[in-house]
Design a protein around this motif. Structure first.
Motif, PDB file in Angstrom:
ATOM      1  N   ILE A 131     -57.121  -1.095  80.210  1.00 44.53           N
ATOM      2  CA  ILE A 131     -56.930  -1.271  78.690  1.00 44.53           C
ATOM      3  C   ILE A 131     -57.744  -2.087  78.211  1.00 44.53           C
ATOM      4  O   ILE A 131     -58.725  -2.876  78.701  1.00 44.53           O
ATOM      5  CB  ILE A 131     -55.375  -2.029  78.952  1.00 44.53           C
ATOM      6  N   ASN A 132     -57.421  -2.499  76.617  1.00 40.68           N
ATOM      7  CA  ASN A 132     -58.367  -3.207  76.010  1.00 40.68           C
ATOM      8  C   ASN A 132     -57.874  -4.687  76.175  1.00 40.68           C
ATOM      9  O   ASN A 132     -56.869  -5.207  75.672  1.00 40.68           O
ATOM     10  CB  ASN A 132     -58.194  -3.017  74.527  1.00 40.68           C
ATOM     11  N   LYS A 133     -58.593  -5.417  77.018  1.00 46.40           N
ATOM     12  CA  LYS A 133     -58.076  -6.751  77.290  1.00 46.40           C
ATOM     13  C   LYS A 133     -58.267  -7.679  75.987  1.00 46.40           C
ATOM     14  O   LYS A 133     -57.511  -8.717  75.957  1.00 46.40           O
ATOM     15  CB  LYS A 133     -59.245  -7.476  78.395  1.00 46.40           C
ATOM     16  N   LYS A 134     -59.279  -7.539  75.153  1.00 43.71           N
ATOM     17  CA  LYS A 134     -59.124  -8.446  73.993  1.00 43.71           C
ATOM     18  C   LYS A 134     -57.805  -8.115  73.135  1.00 43.71           C
ATOM     19  O   LYS A 134     -57.388  -9.319  72.723  1.00 43.71           O
ATOM     20  CB  LYS A 134     -60.360  -8.471  73.023  1.00 43.71           C
ATOM     21  N   ASP A 172     -55.337 -11.338  72.299  1.00 45.90           N
ATOM     22  CA  ASP A 172     -54.987 -11.910  70.915  1.00 45.90           C
ATOM     23  C   ASP A 172     -53.626 -11.864  70.761  1.00 45.90           C
ATOM     24  O   ASP A 172     -52.903 -12.709  70.117  1.00 45.90           O
ATOM     25  CB  ASP A 172     -55.616 -10.781  69.827  1.00 45.90           C
ATOM     26  N   ALA A 173     -52.798 -10.742  71.112  1.00 47.29           N
ATOM     27  CA  ALA A 173     -51.356 -10.758  71.076  1.00 47.29           C
ATOM     28  C   ALA A 173     -50.683 -11.823  71.841  1.00 47.29           C
ATOM     29  O   ALA A 173     -49.912 -12.443  71.433  1.00 47.29           O
ATOM     30  CB  ALA A 173     -51.006  -9.443  71.671  1.00 47.29           C
ATOM     31  N   LEU A 174     -51.283 -12.251  72.929  1.00 49.64           N
ATOM     32  CA  LEU A 174     -50.487 -13.315  73.661  1.00 49.64           C
ATOM     33  C   LEU A 174     -50.972 -14.794  73.326  1.00 49.64           C
ATOM     34  O   LEU A 174     -50.041 -15.518  73.054  1.00 49.64           O
ATOM     35  CB  LEU A 174     -51.259 -13.206  74.900  1.00 49.64           C
ATOM     36  N   LEU A 175     -51.824 -14.948  72.646  1.00 53.09           N
ATOM     37  CA  LEU A 175     -52.510 -16.059  72.013  1.00 53.09           C
ATOM     38  C   LEU A 175     -51.588 -16.355  70.647  1.00 53.09           C
ATOM     39  O   LEU A 175     -51.325 -17.502  70.449  1.00 53.09           O
ATOM     40  CB  LEU A 175     -53.950 -16.313  71.783  1.00 53.09           C
ATOM     41  N   PHE A 210     -42.385 -12.178  75.984  1.00 57.58           N
ATOM     42  CA  PHE A 210     -43.434 -11.625  75.473  1.00 57.58           C
ATOM     43  C   PHE A 210     -43.511 -10.233  76.321  1.00 57.58           C
ATOM     44  O   PHE A 210     -43.694 -10.033  77.254  1.00 57.58           O
ATOM     45  CB  PHE A 210     -44.766 -12.284  75.772  1.00 57.58           C
ATOM     46  N   GLU A 211     -43.735  -9.152  75.266  1.00 57.12           N
ATOM     47  CA  GLU A 211     -43.858  -7.535  75.897  1.00 57.12           C
ATOM     48  C   GLU A 211     -44.902  -7.006  75.225  1.00 57.12           C
ATOM     49  O   GLU A 211     -45.196  -6.848  74.124  1.00 57.12           O
ATOM     50  CB  GLU A 211     -42.433  -7.056  75.762  1.00 57.12           C
ATOM     51  N   TYR A 212     -45.903  -6.470  76.157  1.00 59.30           N
ATOM     52  CA  TYR A 212     -46.994  -5.642  75.812  1.00 59.30           C
ATOM     53  C   TYR A 212     -47.302  -4.609  76.476  1.00 59.30           C
ATOM     54  O   TYR A 212     -47.131  -4.328  77.784  1.00 59.30           O
ATOM     55  CB  TYR A 212     -48.379  -6.645  75.763  1.00 59.30           C
ATOM     56  N   ARG A 213     -47.461  -3.291  75.646  1.00 56.55           N
ATOM     57  CA  ARG A 213     -47.623  -2.240  76.269  1.00 56.55           C
ATOM     58  C   ARG A 213     -49.039  -1.315  75.888  1.00 56.55           C
ATOM     59  O   ARG A 213     -49.405  -1.470  74.647  1.00 56.55           O
ATOM     60  CB  ARG A 213     -46.512  -1.038  75.972  1.00 56.55           C
ATOM     61  N   ASP A 214     -49.689  -0.862  76.702  1.00 60.23           N
ATOM     62  CA  ASP A 214     -51.063  -0.045  76.278  1.00 60.23           C
ATOM     63  C   ASP A 214     -51.059   0.796  77.618  1.00 60.23           C
ATOM     64  O   ASP A 214     -51.355   0.350  78.753  1.00 60.23           O
ATOM     65  CB  ASP A 214     -51.964  -1.264  76.235  1.00 60.23           C
ATOM     66  N   ALA A 244     -49.301   0.823  80.503  1.00 53.16           N
ATOM     67  CA  ALA A 244     -49.357  -0.687  81.084  1.00 53.16           C
ATOM     68  C   ALA A 244     -48.086  -1.397  80.399  1.00 53.16           C
ATOM     69  O   ALA A 244     -47.690  -1.156  79.334  1.00 53.16           O
ATOM     70  CB  ALA A 244     -50.536  -1.686  81.009  1.00 53.16           C
ATOM     71  N   LEU A 245     -47.224  -2.242  81.275  1.00 54.51           N
ATOM     72  CA  LEU A 245     -46.192  -2.918  80.518  1.00 54.51           C
ATOM     73  C   LEU A 245     -46.560  -4.288  81.282  1.00 54.51           C
ATOM     74  O   LEU A 245     -46.470  -4.646  82.413  1.00 54.51           O
ATOM     75  CB  LEU A 245     -44.980  -2.466  81.163  1.00 54.51           C
ATOM     76  N   VAL A 246     -46.625  -5.381  80.396  1.00 56.14           N
ATOM     77  CA  VAL A 246     -46.604  -6.672  80.667  1.00 56.14           C
ATOM     78  C   VAL A 246     -45.707  -7.563  79.779  1.00 56.14           C
ATOM     79  O   VAL A 246     -45.504  -7.511  78.827  1.00 56.14           O
ATOM     80  CB  VAL A 246     -48.039  -7.145  80.410  1.00 56.14           C
ATOM     81  N   GLN A 247     -44.830  -8.334  80.865  1.00 53.75           N
ATOM     82  CA  GLN A 247     -43.615  -9.216  80.502  1.00 53.75           C
ATOM     83  C   GLN A 247     -43.944 -10.515  81.014  1.00 53.75           C
ATOM     84  O   GLN A 247     -43.902 -10.566  81.841  1.00 53.75           O
ATOM     85  CB  GLN A 247     -42.381  -8.469  80.706  1.00 53.75           C
ATOM     86  N   LEU A 248     -43.936 -11.455  80.036  1.00 54.33           N
ATOM     87  CA  LEU A 248     -44.190 -12.858  80.408  1.00 54.33           C
ATOM     88  C   LEU A 248     -43.201 -13.547  79.768  1.00 54.33           C
ATOM     89  O   LEU A 248     -42.554 -13.339  78.449  1.00 54.33           O
ATOM     90  CB  LEU A 248     -45.526 -13.185  79.904  1.00 54.33           C
ATOM     91  N   LYS A 249     -42.981 -14.851  80.276  1.00 52.72           N
ATOM     92  CA  LYS A 249     -42.153 -15.930  79.388  1.00 52.72           C
ATOM     93  C   LYS A 249     -42.953 -17.257  79.768  1.00 52.72           C
ATOM     94  O   LYS A 249     -44.036 -17.275  80.470  1.00 52.72           O
ATOM     95  CB  LYS A 249     -40.971 -16.106  80.303  1.00 52.72           C
ATOM     96  N   ALA A 250     -42.709 -18.123  78.871  1.00 52.26           N
ATOM     97  CA  ALA A 250     -43.558 -19.482  78.810  1.00 52.26           C
ATOM     98  C   ALA A 250     -42.564 -20.630  78.889  1.00 52.26           C
ATOM     99  O   ALA A 250     -41.410 -20.724  78.333  1.00 52.26           O
ATOM    100  CB  ALA A 250     -44.143 -19.404  77.501  1.00 52.26           C
TER     101      ALA A 250
END
Length: 244
Positions: free
Chosen positions: A163-166, A170-173, A186-190, A193-199
């Motif tokens: 995937i496009n790491k940049k 950018d979305a996470l920052l 936080f949820e990101y799809r590309d 891929a599915l990435v789910q994060l909490k902070a």
């Protein structure tokens, strides 16, 4: 040939996601890693020179399965030596035998026998491509300058290609800049891929520039393992037993 590179080591942090075991062992400045390196070098003092090149290639491999198998072979070499066995040959060849077992030994009373050791690799080959892609995503996240929050990786699913790491960064920052609370997701799809994060805010904690990485916790799925299955698969790939 060198087992480990020479020179000063300054890396104190944990291994990166997807980093091979040898790469981390070779680079780490931690005392535990230094002890492990010295132990391997000491154990190799009596290892047959004719087998060293092949062993070293496996030990330095980026494939953790090969690396672990090489270490296990070296451990067994030491074990049999200290147990009073004569090591007649390492990876001996026998007429009519496909492949080479690990050791040809003679015990204290003169009995000869063959040892073929199995070090099961619990990561199936079919999953290695997916593991590499998810490791790339974790590395991209862990390289970000996120010092005021700890991240909980709730879920990650592998993409079908890189995937496009940049774009992910950018979305996470941007999400972190909005100071999410502990319940925000936080949820990101590309590309599959599915990435789910909490902070979680790092209240009263000082981030270390040398060892801190943003992902502090990874939530894993339940897995089922059948005892002996990986050993059975390993045995099926090995040559048939040889009688002396």
């Amino acid at each position: 040939m060198e087992i480990f590179t020479k020179g000063e080591r300054v890396r104190e942090g944990p291994p990166r996601a997807g980093e091979s075991r040898y790469s981390y062992l070779n680079a780490s400045a931690r005392e535990e890693a230094a002890i492990a390196r010295r132990t391997v070098e000491d154990w190799l003092a009596d290892y047959p020179a004719g087998n060293f090149s092949h062993w070293l290639g496996d030990f330095q491999s980026a494939d953790d399965g090969q690396h672990q198998s090489a270490f296990f072979e070296l451990f067994l070499f030491q074990f049999f030596s200290k147990s009073g066995c004569e090591i007649i040959a390492v990876e001996p060849s026998f007429e009519g035998q496909k492949g080479n077992p690990d050791f040809h030994l003679r015990d204290k009373v003169g009995r000869e026998f063959i040892v073929e050791a199995i070090s099961p690799n619990f990561s199936a080959d079919i999953n290695k491509g997916k593991e590499k892609l998810t490791a790339e995503i974790k590395d991209a996240i862990n390289s970000l300058p996120i010092n005021n929050h700890l991240l909980i990786l709730e879920k990650i699913e592998a993409p079908f290609e890189s995937i496009n790491k940049k774009r992910l960064a950018d979305a996470l920052l941007q999400w972190i800049a909005n100071n999410p609370d502990e319940n925000d997701l936080f949820e990101y799809r590309d590309k599959g891929a599915l990435v789910q994060l909490k902070a979680i805010a790092r209240r009263g904690l000082e981030a270390s520039s040398r060892s801190h990485r943003p992902i502090a916790v990874e939530m894993g799925d339940v897995s089922i393992s059948t005892p002996g299955m990986e050993i059975r698969r390993g045995l099926e790939k090995k040559p048939r037993s040889t009688e002396i």
